[in-house]
Design a protein around this motif. Sequence first.
Motif, mmCIF file in Angstrom:
data_model
loop_
_atom_site.group_PDB
_atom_site.id
_atom_site.type_symbol
_atom_site.label_atom_id
_atom_site.label_comp_id
_atom_site.label_asym_id
_atom_site.label_seq_id
_atom_site.Cartn_x
_atom_site.Cartn_y
_atom_site.Cartn_z
ATOM 1 N N VAL A 134 21.009 29.392 -15.333
ATOM 2 C CA VAL A 134 20.267 30.271 -14.354
ATOM 3 C C VAL A 134 18.759 31.065 -14.402
ATOM 4 O O VAL A 134 18.523 31.025 -15.340
ATOM 5 N N VAL A 135 18.454 31.277 -13.497
ATOM 6 C CA VAL A 135 16.547 30.940 -13.373
ATOM 7 C C VAL A 135 15.977 32.129 -12.546
ATOM 8 O O VAL A 135 16.253 31.528 -11.377
ATOM 9 N N ARG A 136 15.008 32.281 -12.824
ATOM 10 C CA ARG A 136 14.075 33.240 -12.726
ATOM 11 C C ARG A 136 14.024 32.075 -10.771
ATOM 12 O O ARG A 136 13.207 31.319 -11.062
ATOM 13 N N ASP A 137 13.291 32.707 -9.754
ATOM 14 C CA ASP A 137 13.480 32.114 -8.460
ATOM 15 C C ASP A 137 12.092 31.968 -8.473
ATOM 16 O O ASP A 137 11.635 30.297 -7.932
ATOM 17 N N ARG A 138 10.898 32.070 -8.912
ATOM 18 C CA ARG A 138 9.690 31.495 -9.482
ATOM 19 C C ARG A 138 9.395 30.297 -10.090
ATOM 20 O O ARG A 138 8.144 29.646 -9.638
ATOM 21 N N PHE A 139 10.217 30.457 -10.463
ATOM 22 C CA PHE A 139 10.080 28.737 -11.961
ATOM 23 C C PHE A 139 10.854 27.643 -11.151
ATOM 24 O O PHE A 139 11.480 27.265 -12.006
ATOM 25 N N VAL A 140 11.830 28.381 -9.379
ATOM 26 C CA VAL A 140 11.923 26.805 -9.377
ATOM 27 C C VAL A 140 11.683 26.760 -8.165
ATOM 28 O O VAL A 140 11.161 26.923 -7.809
ATOM 29 N N TYR A 141 11.908 24.561 -7.843
ATOM 30 C CA TYR A 141 10.668 23.999 -7.527
ATOM 31 C C TYR A 141 12.082 23.379 -6.537
ATOM 32 O O TYR A 141 12.949 23.342 -6.358
ATOM 33 N N HIS A 142 11.249 23.486 -4.534
ATOM 34 C CA HIS A 142 12.324 22.210 -4.014
ATOM 35 C C HIS A 142 12.266 21.497 -4.468
ATOM 36 O O HIS A 142 10.607 20.516 -4.671
ATOM 37 N N ARG A 143 13.037 20.592 -4.049
ATOM 38 C CA ARG A 143 13.225 19.188 -4.357
ATOM 39 C C ARG A 143 13.091 17.813 -3.228
ATOM 40 O O ARG A 143 14.280 18.443 -2.516
ATOM 41 N N PRO A 144 12.545 16.881 -3.487
ATOM 42 C CA PRO A 144 12.485 15.294 -2.300
ATOM 43 C C PRO A 144 13.984 15.563 -1.745
ATOM 44 O O PRO A 144 14.359 14.758 -3.293
ATOM 45 N N THR A 145 14.304 15.292 -1.268
ATOM 46 C CA THR A 145 15.551 15.212 -0.940
ATOM 47 C C THR A 145 15.419 13.838 -0.604
ATOM 48 O O THR A 145 16.939 12.494 -0.601
ATOM 49 N N ASN A 146 14.997 12.445 -0.462
ATOM 50 C CA ASN A 146 14.546 10.929 -0.116
ATOM 51 C C ASN A 146 14.500 10.530 -1.297
ATOM 52 O O ASN A 146 14.451 9.017 -1.371
ATOM 53 N N LEU A 147 14.219 11.303 -2.265
ATOM 54 C CA LEU A 147 14.181 11.128 -4.201
ATOM 55 C C LEU A 147 15.920 10.829 -4.665
ATOM 56 O O LEU A 147 15.479 11.930 -4.703
#
Length: 345
Positions: A134-147
């Motif tokens: 569980v993490v604050r949203d500011r420190f979450v990143y969108h991950r490329p789904t092609n990788l």
Amino acid sequence: MRSATGYRALAAGAPLKPWNFERRDLRADDVAVEVSHCGVCHTDLHAITDASGAFPVAPGHEFVGTVTLVGDDVTEFVVGDAVAVGNIVDSCGRCDMCSAGQENFCREFPTLTYGGRDRVNGTATIGAYSSEYVVRDRFVYHRPTNLDPAAVAPLMCAGITVWEPLRAHNIGPGTRVGIAGIGGLGHLAVKFAHALGAEVTVFTTSDSKVSEAGALGADRAVVSTDQDSMDAQTGAFDLIIDCIPVAHDLAPYLKCLALDGTLCSVGFLGSQTVDTMNLLVGRKSLSSSGSGGHRYTQEMLDFCGEHCITADVEVMPSAQVDVAFERLEAGDVRYRFVLDMSDLH
């Protein structure tokens, strides 16, 4: 509270044992992530073997997964999003560094993914060798789904650590970059610098890694124990990223810098002695960097998605975490171990 399962060490050098624990209920700006893969970093190895550290310790600070729940104020993520998280999960948000998007340099020190102190309730943070984080949203990143998600996990520590100096020094076509040491950090530095369009040279002590350097995208490799080869590199580089993880003499690498060149040390962060004369001739700079802030981390992930760049990894079930540490300590990895956390779900 939310139930989770993970691994922790009860004392220095002790094997990691499964344990059941609780994550916090989501705050308004929190994201719950089901962890699918977590990288195994030398920092984790140090944390479980350092007798002066705090125990128990539950490591893991470079991970990927899927959003399972979001807080009421979260707008950037929805359930089902593929995401990635690194070794920073909060910061003061007020200082000059945080305002510049460089939370990794937070004046109050950033909250680390494990072994840190929650800025709201003061509890110790628990790492991502676990089923959920569980993490604050500011420190979450969108991950490329092609990788490959497993190969993305190390980008969140090793990757961003070398990406920031490359971007800060405007590396691109026409620039000359040296990478000292090919390991978890160095192999990604080579891939990034090559994809950015730089001319890339690897410094290595091993003849066997010369061919590996070329496969990673280096234009050439120099065996640093060959004095003639090193002398031939005098004044040849705009930037050298030093990924060597142990104390060593910086003078040979400073000699290789061009006018106004920079040696950025990211592999060994202990005390080292530098002769100022090695900086004076050529107006050279010595710098360092660690981890990354929001402004560069999402940029790095987007770049990797566009250029299909991932870490070279060996994946093993999380139940084999102690095997991963044993082999990591022995240097038996090319170039990063990643734990598959699905056996915890």
